[in-house]
Write an enzyme that holds these catalytic residues in place. Structure first.
Site, PDB file in Angstrom:
ATOM      1  N   TYR A 181       0.860  -1.184   0.000  1.00 20.89           N
ATOM      2  CA  TYR A 181       0.000   0.000   0.000  1.00 20.89           C
ATOM      3  C   TYR A 181       0.896   1.233   0.000  1.00 20.89           C
ATOM      4  O   TYR A 181       1.563   1.528   0.985  1.00 20.89           O
ATOM      5  CB  TYR A 181      -0.930   0.006   1.211  1.00 20.89           C
ATOM      6  CG  TYR A 181      -1.772   1.257   1.306  1.00 20.89           C
ATOM      7  CD1 TYR A 181      -2.578   1.655   0.239  1.00 20.89           C
ATOM      8  CD2 TYR A 181      -1.753   2.050   2.451  1.00 20.89           C
ATOM      9  CE1 TYR A 181      -3.334   2.801   0.306  1.00 20.89           C
ATOM     10  CE2 TYR A 181      -2.516   3.197   2.538  1.00 20.89           C
ATOM     11  CZ  TYR A 181      -3.312   3.570   1.460  1.00 20.89           C
ATOM     12  OH  TYR A 181      -4.064   4.724   1.528  1.00 20.89           O
TER      13      TYR A 181
ATOM     14  N   ASP B 195      -2.186  -1.431  -4.102  1.00 16.07           N
ATOM     15  CA  ASP B 195      -2.613  -0.073  -4.418  1.00 16.07           C
ATOM     16  C   ASP B 195      -1.367   0.813  -4.469  1.00 16.07           C
ATOM     17  O   ASP B 195      -0.795   1.150  -3.434  1.00 16.07           O
ATOM     18  CB  ASP B 195      -3.584   0.399  -3.339  1.00 16.07           C
ATOM     19  CG  ASP B 195      -4.063   1.831  -3.558  1.00 16.07           C
ATOM     20  OD1 ASP B 195      -3.659   2.463  -4.545  1.00 16.07           O
ATOM     21  OD2 ASP B 195      -4.854   2.312  -2.719  1.00 16.07           O
TER      22      ASP B 195
ATOM     23  N   HIS C  79     -12.488   0.663  -4.112  1.00 18.75           N
ATOM     24  CA  HIS C  79     -11.653  -0.049  -5.076  1.00 18.75           C
ATOM     25  C   HIS C  79     -12.370  -1.326  -5.513  1.00 18.75           C
ATOM     26  O   HIS C  79     -13.229  -1.842  -4.797  1.00 18.75           O
ATOM     27  CB  HIS C  79     -10.306  -0.439  -4.466  1.00 18.75           C
ATOM     28  CG  HIS C  79      -9.439   0.719  -4.091  1.00 18.75           C
ATOM     29  ND1 HIS C  79      -8.285   1.047  -4.759  1.00 18.75           N
ATOM     30  CD2 HIS C  79      -9.557   1.628  -3.075  1.00 18.75           C
ATOM     31  CE1 HIS C  79      -7.731   2.104  -4.192  1.00 18.75           C
ATOM     32  NE2 HIS C  79      -8.478   2.469  -3.166  1.00 18.75           N
TER      33      HIS C  79
END
Length: 305
Positions: free
Chosen positions: A134, A193, A296
């Protein structure tokens, strides 16, 4: 066949209420990388992960970040920047803390080591190392900040500079992780991500967004350096060249989801040998705005192994 998914869950407790459990039970994934789990270990929902082994680095920032990997079998090895990870067997109520040293961290990463941003596992039964990451969201550089025209208060570019420090250190660490996986006889795939849309095909209204965080020239240039035919391959883009999307993030605000005005900021980046074995890839876009698991969508790839 190895089916790998990646999802920024935007809080596992909220995601569970919105339908993450039925998606997980029905999708048939072998491995799932999660980002922004955002949950203390003691508060993890007991039934959230079904028949999967959970490997989790919650990080030290309360209510923020947290990365996890779900696997059908217990991983052969686990590595985190913090040096430890939490393991939970399917259906178990107790969680085991296990040492998970990643070795020497790349220069600049110590600032982020305890934030729950990176976790990698050696999968059992297949020669693959999978990492869930992340990346910080970031912000605008100081010269682009305009008071009154920003959702967040101007910060003089602090969030942007922090993200760029992370990216510089992370690129060095990924290079080490990829080479270390190869030395163990494994392919390497980075899922997660990245908070960066790479090309004009990865964001709606790309011309206007060139001055937006997540699509700044410096961020896109960094991703240019991470991706390459001898480094890591963008698996979804390899199978869907030069088409808009498939997007993986839409704002909760307005009609972004309904109008498919999204960004592709979630990736599976694989070493070339593994990328060549990808036979299907895309995003599991939710059927309606009021049935979204997260802001998402899962990025799902089938590898013919």
């Amino acid at each position: 066949m190895l089916r790998v998914a990646s999802l920024n869950i935007n809080g596992i407790r909220a995601g569970q209420r919105r339908g993450f459990g039925p998606w997980l039970a029905g999708r048939g994934c072998d491995v799932v990388g999660l980002q922004e789990v955002r949950c203390p270990v003691a508060a993890l929902p007991a039934d959230a992960f079904g028949d999967y082994h959970l490997t989790y680095d919650a990080g030290a920032l309360k209510g923020r970040n947290g990365v996890a990997v779900l696997t059908r079998e217990r991983p052969e090895a686990v590595r985190t920047w913090s040096g430890s990870a939490l393991l939970r067997q399917p259906g178990a109520l107790t969680t085991e803390l296990t040492p998970a040293p990643v070795g020497v961290l790349a220069r600049g990463l110590h600032e982020f080591a305890a934030q729950g941003r990176y976790l990698e596992v050696d999968l059992a039964g297949v020669p693959v190392t999978l990492a869930s990451v992340y990346v910080p969201k970031g912000g605008l550089p100081a010269h682009l900040q305009r008071p009154g025209r920003m959702r967040e208060a101007p910060d003089g570019g602090a969030r942007y500079e922090r993200k760029m420090r992370f990216l510089a250190a992370f690129e060095r660490q990924v290079r080490r992780a990829r080479r270390a996986a190869r030395a163990r006889g494994r392919e390497y795939v980075l899922v997660g991500d990245l908070n960066i849309a790479h090309t004009r095909f990865d964001v709606v209204n790309w011309r206007r967004n060139q001055r937006s965080e997540g699509f700044l020239p410096s961020e896109r240039e960094w991703l240019d350096g991470l991706i390459g035919p001898r480094r890591l391959v963008d698996v979804v883009r390899r199978l869907h060249p030069e088409v808009d999307g498939p997007y993986s993030w839409w704002s909760w605000l307005g009609e972004s989801f309904t109008n498919d005005a999204g960004w592709r900021i979630d990736y599976q980046l694989a070493t070339p040998g593994l990328a060549r074995r990808a036979v299907a890839a895309g995003t599991d876009r939710d059927p309606a705005a009021d049935r979204r698991i997260s802001d998402h969508a899962p990025v799902v790839v089938d590898y013919a192994l």
